[in-house]
Design a protein around this motif. Structure first.
Motif, short mmCIF file in Angstrom:
data_model
loop_
_atom_site.label_atom_id
_atom_site.label_comp_id
_atom_site.label_asym_id
_atom_site.label_seq_id
_atom_site.Cartn_x
_atom_site.Cartn_y
_atom_site.Cartn_z
N GLN A 28 24.47 31.88 41.80
CA GLN A 28 24.38 31.39 40.40
C GLN A 28 24.73 32.42 39.28
O GLN A 28 25.44 32.24 38.48
CB GLN A 28 23.05 30.95 40.23
CG GLN A 28 22.81 30.15 38.92
CD GLN A 28 21.73 29.71 38.86
OE1 GLN A 28 20.50 30.39 38.96
NE2 GLN A 28 21.47 28.55 38.23
N SER A 29 24.30 33.82 39.83
CA SER A 29 24.43 34.95 38.49
C SER A 29 26.04 34.94 38.55
O SER A 29 26.57 35.21 37.56
CB SER A 29 23.82 36.26 39.19
OG SER A 29 22.58 35.91 39.00
N ARG A 30 26.62 35.15 39.81
CA ARG A 30 28.14 35.61 39.68
C ARG A 30 28.87 34.22 39.02
O ARG A 30 29.81 34.44 38.20
CB ARG A 30 28.59 35.38 41.20
CG ARG A 30 29.87 35.75 41.36
CD ARG A 30 30.21 36.36 42.78
NE ARG A 30 29.98 35.07 43.77
CZ ARG A 30 31.06 34.80 44.27
NH1 ARG A 30 32.36 34.99 44.28
NH2 ARG A 30 30.87 33.72 45.03
N HIS A 31 28.59 33.14 39.24
CA HIS A 31 29.13 31.98 38.61
C HIS A 31 28.87 31.98 37.27
O HIS A 31 29.81 31.71 36.22
CB HIS A 31 28.40 30.66 39.09
CG HIS A 31 28.59 30.58 40.65
ND1 HIS A 31 28.12 29.48 41.25
CD2 HIS A 31 29.56 30.96 41.63
CE1 HIS A 31 28.30 29.45 42.82
NE2 HIS A 31 29.09 30.51 42.60
N LEU A 32 27.80 32.12 36.96
CA LEU A 32 27.38 32.54 35.18
C LEU A 32 28.22 33.41 34.66
O LEU A 32 28.85 33.24 33.39
CB LEU A 32 25.96 32.65 35.23
CG LEU A 32 24.99 31.55 35.53
CD1 LEU A 32 23.57 31.94 35.42
CD2 LEU A 32 24.99 30.44 34.51
N LEU A 33 28.22 34.51 35.18
CA LEU A 33 29.19 35.58 34.54
C LEU A 33 30.56 35.44 34.50
O LEU A 33 31.33 35.69 33.41
CB LEU A 33 28.84 37.00 35.44
CG LEU A 33 27.36 37.54 35.36
CD1 LEU A 33 27.44 38.86 36.28
CD2 LEU A 33 27.03 37.97 34.04
N ALA A 34 30.99 34.51 35.51
CA ALA A 34 32.32 33.98 35.35
C ALA A 34 32.61 33.07 34.27
O ALA A 34 33.50 33.12 33.35
CB ALA A 34 32.91 33.50 36.78
N LEU A 35 31.93 32.26 34.07
CA LEU A 35 31.86 31.15 33.04
C LEU A 35 31.47 31.98 31.65
O LEU A 35 31.97 31.43 30.79
CB LEU A 35 30.57 30.17 33.23
CG LEU A 35 31.11 29.26 34.38
CD1 LEU A 35 30.08 28.04 34.79
CD2 LEU A 35 32.46 28.79 34.63
N ALA A 36 30.76 32.91 31.65
CA ALA A 36 30.51 33.66 30.33
C ALA A 36 31.88 34.27 29.89
O ALA A 36 32.16 34.23 28.74
CB ALA A 36 29.42 34.91 30.64
N ALA A 37 32.75 34.75 30.97
CA ALA A 37 33.85 35.34 30.45
C ALA A 37 34.80 34.24 29.87
O ALA A 37 35.56 34.63 29.06
CB ALA A 37 34.39 36.03 31.65
N ILE A 38 34.71 33.31 30.44
CA ILE A 38 35.56 31.92 29.81
C ILE A 38 35.14 31.66 28.71
O ILE A 38 36.02 31.33 27.62
CB ILE A 38 35.56 30.91 31.07
CG1 ILE A 38 36.20 31.08 32.29
CG2 ILE A 38 36.19 29.67 30.26
CD1 ILE A 38 36.06 30.16 33.17
#
Length: 197
Positions: A28-38
């Protein structure tokens, strides 16, 4: 090529990064960081490179995030195969184990795993291997206990007579005899080596 999916507007990049730091799920942390970059304006390809995945996975994360929010970003696992024994079957198995077999009816003096597997198949139509059924039985707290076998011609009176008539032989140890090392390197008792003439 289809139009890019937009992220929900009730979150922003700083909030997703804060949530990623507090998340107990690494995925979930990895997914959140990727979406934060978007949210910060990165393309899906750049977010995929940042997350170490492909663009299709990023798109799937966006779809799940838009539909379920933060809970949609937790990795989902199938949970494994559904248990073959229901609670009703399990309670019937426990009852059968506790009551034990009737030798004249069942033809055995104790339940074997193959007997129980056959019974489950005949009664409920459930096929289990003996290994799996043994694991289930042990998990429920049952253990295989077998009585010590007795010979049919065993004479208990003779055993009692033998036990009573056998003398208890206690004797006190003698004085310690010092040992000496022989010429060949082994230990010998004093006096046991012959004197050569």
């Amino acid at each position: 090529m289809g139009s890019p999916l937009s992220l929900r507007d009730d979150h922003d990049s700083s909030e997703l990064r804060r949530l990623a730091r507090r998340s107990r799920h690494a995925g979930q942390s990895r997914h959140l960081l990727a979406l934060a970059a978007i949210y910060d304006g990165a393309s899906r390809g750049e977010a995929a490179l940042l997350a170490g995945t492909d663009r299709q996975s990023i798109r799937d994360w966006v779809v799940r995030f838009n539909a379920d929010g933060l809970d949609g970003l937790v990795d989902r696992h199938g949970g494994g195969q559904k248990a073959r024994l229901t609670q009703e079957m399990l309670s019937a198995l426990k009852t059968r184990l506790e009551e034990g077999p009737i030798p004249a009816v069942h033809g055995v003096v104790r339940w074997r795993l193959c007997d129980l597997c056959g019974w489950l198949h005949e009664t409920y139509g459930v096929s289990l291997s003996e290994t799996r059924l043994g694991q289930i039985i042990r998990r429920e707290g049952f253990r295989l206990l077998t009585a010590r076998p007795r010979h049919y011609r065993q004479d208990t009176e003779a055993q009692d007579i033998f036990k009573k008539s056998s003398p208890v032989s206690w004797r006190q140890s003698g004085p310690d005899i010092p040992e000496k090392i022989s010429k060949s390197g082994g230990l010998t008792r004093r006096g046991s080596a012959r004197k050569r003439s």
